[in-house]
Design an enzyme around this catalytic site. Sequence first.
Site, PDB file in Angstrom:
ATOM      1  N   HIS A   1     -23.542  11.197 -38.313  1.00 36.77           N
ATOM      2  CA  HIS A   1     -23.086  12.484 -37.793  1.00 36.77           C
ATOM      3  C   HIS A   1     -22.276  13.233 -38.852  1.00 36.77           C
ATOM      4  CE1 HIS A   1     -23.142  10.198 -33.774  1.00 36.77           C
ATOM      5  NE2 HIS A   1     -24.124  11.065 -33.704  1.00 36.77           N
TER       6      HIS A   1
ATOM      7  N   GLN B   1     -34.819  19.120 -25.163  1.00 38.13           N
ATOM      8  CA  GLN B   1     -34.207  19.587 -26.405  1.00 38.13           C
ATOM      9  C   GLN B   1     -34.767  20.945 -26.784  1.00 38.13           C
ATOM     10  OE1 GLN B   1     -33.654  16.778 -29.629  1.00 38.13           O
ATOM     11  NE2 GLN B   1     -33.838  18.387 -31.164  1.00 38.13           N
TER      12      GLN B   1
ATOM     13  N   HIS C   1     -20.306   8.683 -35.964  1.00 31.58           N
ATOM     14  CA  HIS C   1     -20.459   7.741 -37.073  1.00 31.58           C
ATOM     15  C   HIS C   1     -20.839   8.510 -38.333  1.00 31.58           C
ATOM     16  CE1 HIS C   1     -24.779   8.136 -36.522  1.00 31.58           C
ATOM     17  NE2 HIS C   1     -24.688   7.667 -35.293  1.00 31.58           N
TER      18      HIS C   1
ATOM     19  N   THR D   1     -23.721   9.215 -27.215  1.00 31.22           N
ATOM     20  CA  THR D   1     -24.099   7.839 -26.894  1.00 31.22           C
ATOM     21  C   THR D   1     -22.985   6.826 -27.164  1.00 31.22           C
ATOM     22  OG1 THR D   1     -25.084   7.658 -29.095  1.00 31.22           O
ATOM     23  CG2 THR D   1     -26.551   8.251 -27.288  1.00 31.22           C
TER      24      THR D   1
ATOM     25  N   LYS E   1     -31.325   3.080 -44.312  1.00 35.46           N
ATOM     26  CA  LYS E   1     -30.286   3.935 -43.749  1.00 35.46           C
ATOM     27  C   LYS E   1     -28.906   3.379 -44.075  1.00 35.46           C
ATOM     28  CE  LYS E   1     -31.156   6.138 -39.939  1.00 35.46           C
ATOM     29  NZ  LYS E   1     -31.334   6.548 -38.513  1.00 35.46           N
TER      30      LYS E   1
ATOM     31  N   ASP F   1     -35.337  13.069 -39.002  1.00 36.28           N
ATOM     32  CA  ASP F   1     -36.034  12.356 -37.931  1.00 36.28           C
ATOM     33  C   ASP F   1     -36.174  13.218 -36.672  1.00 36.28           C
ATOM     34  OD1 ASP F   1     -33.335  12.351 -37.371  1.00 36.28           O
ATOM     35  OD2 ASP F   1     -33.226  10.236 -36.835  1.00 36.28           O
TER      36      ASP F   1
ATOM     37  N   LYS G   1     -36.220   4.638 -32.149  1.00 40.60           N
ATOM     38  CA  LYS G   1     -35.816   3.515 -31.297  1.00 40.60           C
ATOM     39  C   LYS G   1     -37.028   2.640 -30.977  1.00 40.60           C
ATOM     40  CE  LYS G   1     -31.664   5.355 -30.699  1.00 40.60           C
ATOM     41  NZ  LYS G   1     -31.846   6.591 -31.440  1.00 40.60           N
TER      42      LYS G   1
ATOM     43  N   LYS H   1     -24.271   1.220 -42.154  1.00 37.29           N
ATOM     44  CA  LYS H   1     -24.264   0.004 -41.338  1.00 37.29           C
ATOM     45  C   LYS H   1     -23.423  -1.060 -42.031  1.00 37.29           C
ATOM     46  CE  LYS H   1     -27.070   1.215 -37.972  1.00 37.29           C
ATOM     47  NZ  LYS H   1     -26.613   1.288 -36.573  1.00 37.29           N
ATOM     48  N   THR H   2     -22.524  -1.679 -41.271  1.00 44.62           N
ATOM     49  CA  THR H   2     -21.714  -2.780 -41.794  1.00 44.62           C
ATOM     50  C   THR H   2     -21.996  -4.021 -40.962  1.00 44.62           C
ATOM     51  OG1 THR H   2     -19.841  -2.443 -40.307  1.00 44.62           O
ATOM     52  CG2 THR H   2     -19.910  -1.074 -42.282  1.00 44.62           C
TER      53      THR H   2
ATOM     54  N   ARG I   1     -33.216   3.595 -24.706  1.00 45.73           N
ATOM     55  CA  ARG I   1     -31.776   3.652 -24.869  1.00 45.73           C
ATOM     56  C   ARG I   1     -31.066   3.197 -23.587  1.00 45.73           C
ATOM     57  NH1 ARG I   1     -29.557   9.388 -26.567  1.00 45.73           N
ATOM     58  NH2 ARG I   1     -30.167   8.750 -28.663  1.00 45.73           N
TER      59      ARG I   1
END
Length: 407
Positions: free
Chosen positions: A48, A171, A45, A40, A227, A192, A82, A230-231, A86
């Site tokens: 992952h 999947q 990140h 995506t 989570k 998740d 989500k 995140k910045t 997406r």
Amino acid sequence: MTVFEELKRRGLIAQATHEDLIEELLNREPVTFYIGFDATADSLHVGHFLQLVVMKHMQNAGHRPIALLGTGTTMIGDPTGKTDMRKMLTEEEIDHNAECFRKQMSRFIDFSDGKAIIARNGDWLKHMNYIEFLRDVGVHFSVNKMLTAECFKSRLERGLSFLEFNYMLMQSYDFLHLNREFGCKLELGGDDQWSNILGGVDLVRRVNDEQVFGMTFTLLTTKEGKKMGKTEKGALWLDPEKTSPYEFFQYWRNVADDDVIRCMKLITFIPIEEIEALEHLSGHELNPVKERLAFEVTKMVHGEEEAQKALDAARSLFTNKADSADMPSTTLCEADVPAEGIGVLTLLVKAGLAPSNGEARRLVQGGGISIDDQKVSDPKQTVDAQTLKNGIIIKKGKKVYHKVTLG
């Protein structure tokens, strides 16, 4: 200690379909397993990264990873977690992102001599006949049961498209295909993904009449369950062009006291006995531990040289020598600075230290901004061009430093 015991002791394992049988299987023979990565973005990140750490633990123990790049599933979009559908990407964008993933993964996973496999699910999903897919795969799924899955329940009120409803089937089919093609017996993923993993395990049992397994690992969250990764600029990327090694280092150097030991267990390869010996520490005693966490993770992602640079830069800041070349920086152009000077609020936004003028104003009014060690109290303050040509250091809060110059 076996790999299963290691993962368990580090707190990485969240759920498993058959925990005892999985442990027995991993102890008995080399196992081919897979983890899927939807393409995506053009960089992995930190979420992952935890998955790559698990892959590496497993590979080090003699098991064979399949890194499945979602060149097919990314075209549909996973509704898990989500609130909205997406964004749709083109095939060219997805293929480019997948290639970026492959290059980054090669830093952590050994793909030589068949020790690991890179697969792309677009190779089989894009060419499937839809009617055959419904007859061969869709027949094994209960809509009633699917609607009880958390990934769908959370979306029903806002609207779940039929497009996304197909994601679980696709999947699940991946597991079936990998089982047939490579003898894959185990699917791993973030917690998740539990519902999607269960779908694959059940499909392989029904179609291939074979018992396979699923296991999820802990999500990288704070003690409060928020989570991590995140910045203010967005995700914490592994690509140095998107998140600099220094910013990456600083993120881990500044984790909360309650999270540092847990992070060390989850995303480093420091021996678990060594980490457990640090669990009694608190307060200032944890500062060297945070520094070690930041160095180890940055070294794995960006290499030892960049990790050392980041460490040296961070130490120089805390000894009031805030002039390191490795500090995050922004270079403004002449057009950015009016004759009367640039307003401090605009400056904060352009430097990426605030997302908007309103937030910049709140930072200034709250006493959270200094320029060259001088507290900024007036939101209308300006900085002239000559000062910027010499370079300024903006300090936000206690730990964020940023250099701004005029090019």
